[in-house]
Design a protein around this motif. Structure first.
Motif, PDB file in Angstrom:
ATOM      1  N   THR A  73     -18.286  26.023  98.438  1.00 52.34           N
ATOM      2  CA  THR A  73     -17.500  26.339  99.627  1.00 52.34           C
ATOM      3  C   THR A  73     -17.705  25.291 100.709  1.00 52.34           C
ATOM      4  OG1 THR A  73     -17.644  28.696  99.129  1.00 52.34           O
ATOM      5  CG2 THR A  73     -17.046  28.104 101.370  1.00 52.34           C
ATOM      6  N   LEU A  74     -18.936  24.851 100.894  1.00 48.60           N
ATOM      7  CA  LEU A  74     -19.203  23.812 101.886  1.00 48.60           C
ATOM      8  C   LEU A  74     -18.408  22.549 101.579  1.00 48.60           C
ATOM      9  CD1 LEU A  74     -23.076  24.137 102.388  1.00 48.60           C
ATOM     10  CD2 LEU A  74     -21.283  24.770 104.017  1.00 48.60           C
ATOM     11  N   ARG A  75     -18.298  22.230 100.313  1.00 52.89           N
ATOM     12  CA  ARG A  75     -17.565  21.027  99.915  1.00 52.89           C
ATOM     13  C   ARG A  75     -16.056  21.255  99.954  1.00 52.89           C
ATOM     14  NH1 ARG A  75     -17.508  17.053  95.807  1.00 52.89           N
ATOM     15  NH2 ARG A  75     -15.533  15.967  96.122  1.00 52.89           N
ATOM     16  N   GLY A  76     -15.602  22.427  99.513  1.00 56.99           N
ATOM     17  CA  GLY A  76     -14.182  22.612  99.272  1.00 56.99           C
ATOM     18  C   GLY A  76     -13.375  23.216 100.394  1.00 56.99           C
ATOM     19  N   PRO A  85     -18.690  20.972 118.685  1.00 61.69           N
ATOM     20  CA  PRO A  85     -20.119  20.865 119.016  1.00 61.69           C
ATOM     21  C   PRO A  85     -20.972  20.396 117.841  1.00 61.69           C
ATOM     22  CG  PRO A  85     -19.514  23.162 118.706  1.00 61.69           C
ATOM     23  CD  PRO A  85     -18.246  22.366 118.586  1.00 61.69           C
ATOM     24  N   VAL A  86     -20.551  20.762 116.628  1.00 58.69           N
ATOM     25  CA  VAL A  86     -21.276  20.399 115.414  1.00 58.69           C
ATOM     26  C   VAL A  86     -20.256  19.868 114.408  1.00 58.69           C
ATOM     27  CG1 VAL A  86     -22.709  21.225 113.503  1.00 58.69           C
ATOM     28  CG2 VAL A  86     -23.051  22.154 115.799  1.00 58.69           C
ATOM     29  N   MET A  87     -20.579  18.752 113.771  1.00 61.28           N
ATOM     30  CA  MET A  87     -19.667  18.222 112.755  1.00 61.28           C
ATOM     31  C   MET A  87     -20.366  18.144 111.405  1.00 61.28           C
ATOM     32  SD  MET A  87     -19.338  14.149 113.760  1.00 61.28           S
ATOM     33  CE  MET A  87     -18.071  13.826 112.535  1.00 61.28           C
ATOM     34  N   GLN A  88     -19.622  18.440 110.366  1.00 61.97           N
ATOM     35  CA  GLN A  88     -20.129  18.340 109.000  1.00 61.97           C
ATOM     36  C   GLN A  88     -19.716  17.007 108.410  1.00 61.97           C
ATOM     37  OE1 GLN A  88     -18.967  21.498 106.269  1.00 61.97           O
ATOM     38  NE2 GLN A  88     -19.250  20.167 104.491  1.00 61.97           N
ATOM     39  N   VAL A  89     -20.719  16.258 107.967  1.00 58.88           N
ATOM     40  CA  VAL A  89     -20.501  15.049 107.188  1.00 58.88           C
ATOM     41  C   VAL A  89     -21.214  15.260 105.864  1.00 58.88           C
ATOM     42  CG1 VAL A  89     -20.925  12.567 107.036  1.00 58.88           C
ATOM     43  CG2 VAL A  89     -20.292  13.586 109.223  1.00 58.88           C
ATOM     44  N   ASP A  90     -20.610  14.818 104.775  1.00 56.56           N
ATOM     45  CA  ASP A  90     -21.147  15.091 103.449  1.00 56.56           C
ATOM     46  C   ASP A  90     -21.902  13.884 102.904  1.00 56.56           C
ATOM     47  OD1 ASP A  90     -19.804  17.765 103.100  1.00 56.56           O
ATOM     48  OD2 ASP A  90     -18.055  16.494 103.430  1.00 56.56           O
ATOM     49  N   ASN A 131     -25.261  19.472  99.871  1.00 49.52           N
ATOM     50  CA  ASN A 131     -24.783  18.105 100.068  1.00 49.52           C
ATOM     51  C   ASN A 131     -24.078  17.910 101.401  1.00 49.52           C
ATOM     52  OD1 ASN A 131     -25.720  17.327  97.516  1.00 49.52           O
ATOM     53  ND2 ASN A 131     -23.822  17.959  96.524  1.00 49.52           N
ATOM     54  N   ALA A 132     -24.291  18.834 102.328  1.00 45.68           N
ATOM     55  CA  ALA A 132     -23.668  18.756 103.648  1.00 45.68           C
ATOM     56  C   ALA A 132     -24.719  18.456 104.713  1.00 45.68           C
ATOM     57  CB  ALA A 132     -22.949  20.059 103.979  1.00 45.68           C
ATOM     58  N   GLY A 178     -13.605  13.644  91.711  1.00 42.66           N
ATOM     59  CA  GLY A 178     -14.043  14.972  91.287  1.00 42.66           C
ATOM     60  C   GLY A 178     -15.460  15.239  91.725  1.00 42.66           C
ATOM     61  N   THR A 179     -16.399  14.380  91.324  1.00 41.56           N
ATOM     62  CA  THR A 179     -17.790  14.556  91.729  1.00 41.56           C
ATOM     63  C   THR A 179     -17.935  14.393  93.231  1.00 41.56           C
ATOM     64  OG1 THR A 179     -18.487  13.676  89.607  1.00 41.56           O
ATOM     65  CG2 THR A 179     -20.157  13.789  91.318  1.00 41.56           C
ATOM     66  N   GLY A 180     -17.297  13.387  93.800  1.00 40.26           N
ATOM     67  CA  GLY A 180     -17.287  13.239  95.245  1.00 40.26           C
ATOM     68  C   GLY A 180     -17.809  11.912  95.738  1.00 40.26           C
ATOM     69  N   ALA A 181     -17.099  11.329  96.703  1.00 43.24           N
ATOM     70  CA  ALA A 181     -17.513  10.057  97.301  1.00 43.24           C
ATOM     71  C   ALA A 181     -18.820  10.184  98.057  1.00 43.24           C
ATOM     72  CB  ALA A 181     -16.411   9.546  98.232  1.00 43.24           C
ATOM     73  N   SER A 182     -19.162  11.397  98.493  1.00 41.33           N
ATOM     74  CA  SER A 182     -20.431  11.594  99.207  1.00 41.33           C
ATOM     75  C   SER A 182     -21.622  11.396  98.289  1.00 41.33           C
ATOM     76  CB  SER A 182     -20.464  12.978  99.843  1.00 41.33           C
ATOM     77  OG  SER A 182     -20.148  13.993  98.906  1.00 41.33           O
TER      78      SER A 182
END
Length: 545
Positions: free
Chosen positions: A34-37, A78-83, A107-108, A163-167
């Protein structure tokens, strides 16, 4: 590259034709998914630019550097999510000279911005990181770095993360709905090696420490997973197609083969310009880059590892022989420049927009070169790899792709819709208009459905529903009642309707079956006298008597 016979048989059997890490068949999801998607409040910002500055140390399989992320807040933030994958080290995160606090979960990375960024304002952070990124065991079917050597012992390095993710290897907002408008990459590699990334070459700089920095700039929107580096002892040659620069980076001992093999690019561009419109990233140019894995659609720097063979590593995925007339990786991965890179699905649940359309570009190329009959035969041959076990649309908001059927089944769906149109001039116009209308845009399946539906009086909604959201394809049932033949559809979609062409004793006619029995006017027919036009319609036929 070397592949075991067993691995190749499995690849061909399941027809995972492209090079993405397909994440289908998953039925339970975690908080990490969920955090990723999902697009959470911490992701309420629009990425404007990434500026990656990295050092790559091949002997340690280690990278270090920073990503400057320029963004616009869509709401007060106030808060940003970067992966960034949890195995990678966060060294520091800096905004306007001040170090920011952060917390990590899976991974967040959740960054406390101190003073919230006001809605509609533009700001940036400098995210410094390092580590040993995940290594791909079988790229491109799993995600990660590929640390290889060429046959002369030089480091040969690539990355494949769709699919796996650039992060997996750099910090970013790892969701397909948000593409940076531009990217700059400054990648330092050991002297004697070259790094090739997306976009235009901006120059090289000897850093005086045994490393040379290679700089590249992308001036078009780009998917996160398409941002790439390719490191090797490359030889470079170039060509031109109309107003498009063609650049090729290959291993020196393959230079002669590459100059011959890559001539197909201009034939391909002739076809794709006609059918889909101008190459969508003219400002960034087009490159093929030889890689230590099979291939990937990295925007303006397409990864090529097909060993200068025709077909798919010298094999024909369709089983017809037609696929051996052309280089699969050149055609398929470049097709993604229009479908996947230019037109992008907002959620990977809709990845058929990338893979179905791109698999269809293979048949389009066949038709341009060798005619419609061979294109239809090729598409029909691809059906041997379709399993119809699960839908080709995945679950939304949890980083879930649909089944691998999105490739060949998606292509055969498009061919079926073309046949429903029953007007090739209209079909090609609609396909080209769709491609140009949504150039450089992020869309969803409904947008695609509505566009193709609007061009024909036939209601395509039940067709899309059956092929995309159900596992099975519609079944045309035939039976004899007294001296006449009856027919109907059996489908999962309620009140399913779709026209279909059949041959009755060799004469082609169009039927308009529904889920209710209808009767042919002809007398004294048996179900054996009726054959579906199978090359044009991907359906199952069941003759009940």
């Amino acid at each position: 590259m070397r592949y075991s016979i067993l691995a190749l048989i499995l690849m061909l059997s399941f027809t995972i034709q492209s090079c993405a890490q397909v994440l289908g068949d998953k039925t339970t999801y975690t908080e990490a998914d969920t955090l990723r998607g999902s697009l959470r409040p911490e992701r309420n910002y629009d990425v404007l630019k990434y500026h990656l500055k990295l050092k790559v140390v091949p002997e340690d399989q280690f990278i270090s550097g920073s990503n400057t992320i320029t963004f616009k807040a869509e709401e007060d933030l106030p808060v940003m999510q970067v992966d960034l994958f949890e195995n990678m080290q966060v060294d520091s995160i800096v905004q306007q000279g001040q170090s920011l606090k952060y917390q990590r979960k899976y991974n967040a990375v959740f960054i406390d911005l101190g003073n919230p960024i006001v809605a509609n304002s533009v700001d940036s952070i400098h995210f410094y990181y390092s580590g040993n990124p995940v290594v791909a065991e079988n790229a491109p079917w799993d995600g990660g770095f590929v640390w290889e050597e060429d046959r002369e012992g030089n480091p040969w390095i690539g990355v494949a993360v769709q699919g796996t993710g650039a992060s997996l290897w750099y910090p970013n907002k790892d969701h397909q709905s948000d593409e940076p408008e531009s990217v700059r990459l400054d990648v330092a590699v050991p002297n004697g090696l070259i790094n090739v990334s997306n976009g235009r070459f901006l120059g090289e700089k000897d850093l005086g420490n045994g490393y040379t920095q290679w700089s590249w700039g992308v001036n078009s929107p780009i998917n996160n997973y398409n941002v790439i580096l390719n490191i090797g002892n490359y030889a470079h040659f170039s060509d031109r197609y109309k107003n498009l620069d063609l650049d090729y980076y290959v291993l020196p001992y393959n230079l002669k083969k590459a100059k011959t093999q890559f001539e197909e690019v201009k034939l391909m561009m002739d076809c794709f310009y006609e059918k889909f419109g101008e190459y969508p990233f003219v400002e960034d140019g087009f490159k093929l880059v030889e890689t230590p894995y099979l291939g990937m659609e990295h925007q303006s720097a397409v990864a090529y590892g097909n060993e200068y063979k025709m077909g798919y590593l010298g094999n024909d995925l369709s089983g017809t022989g037609i696929g051996l007339k052309w280089d699969y990786i050149i055609i398929h991965e470049t097709g993604h420049e229009w479908y996947g890179n230019s037109i992008t699905a907002a959620d990977i649940a809709d990845m058929w927009i990338h893979e179905g359309f791109t698999s269809y570009t293979e048949a389009v190329y066949v038709e341009c070169r060798w005619g419609k009959e061979e294109a239809l035969e090729y598409l029909k041959g691809l059906r041997r790899g379709i399993r119809n076990f699960s839908p080709i649309i995945g679950n939304y908001g949890v980083n879930s792709e649909g089944s691998g059927d999105m490739y060949s089944k998606g292509a055969n769906l498009l061919n079926t819709i073309r046949s429903i149109y029953d007007n090739d001039e209209l079909w090609w116009k609609t396909l080209k208009d769709y491609t140009e209308t949504y150039k450089h845009q992020v869309i969803d399946t409904k947008t695609t459905e509505n566009y193709f539906n609007a061009a024909t009086p036939v209601d395509l909604e039940p067709v899309f529903d059956q092929y995309l959201r159900q596992a099975s394809i519609p079944q045309l049932q035939l039976k004899k009642d007294k001296n006449k033949i009856q027919y109907r559809w059996k489908a999962d979609v309620e009140n399913f309707e779709m026209p279909v062409d059949v041959k009755i004793k060799g004469e082609e006619i169009r039927l308009k079956p529904t889920t209710d029995w209808k009767t042919l006017p002809n007398n004294n027919l048996s179900s054996q006298d009726i054959d579906i036009v199978a090359e044009e319609f991907y359906v199952e036929v069941r003759k009940l008597n």
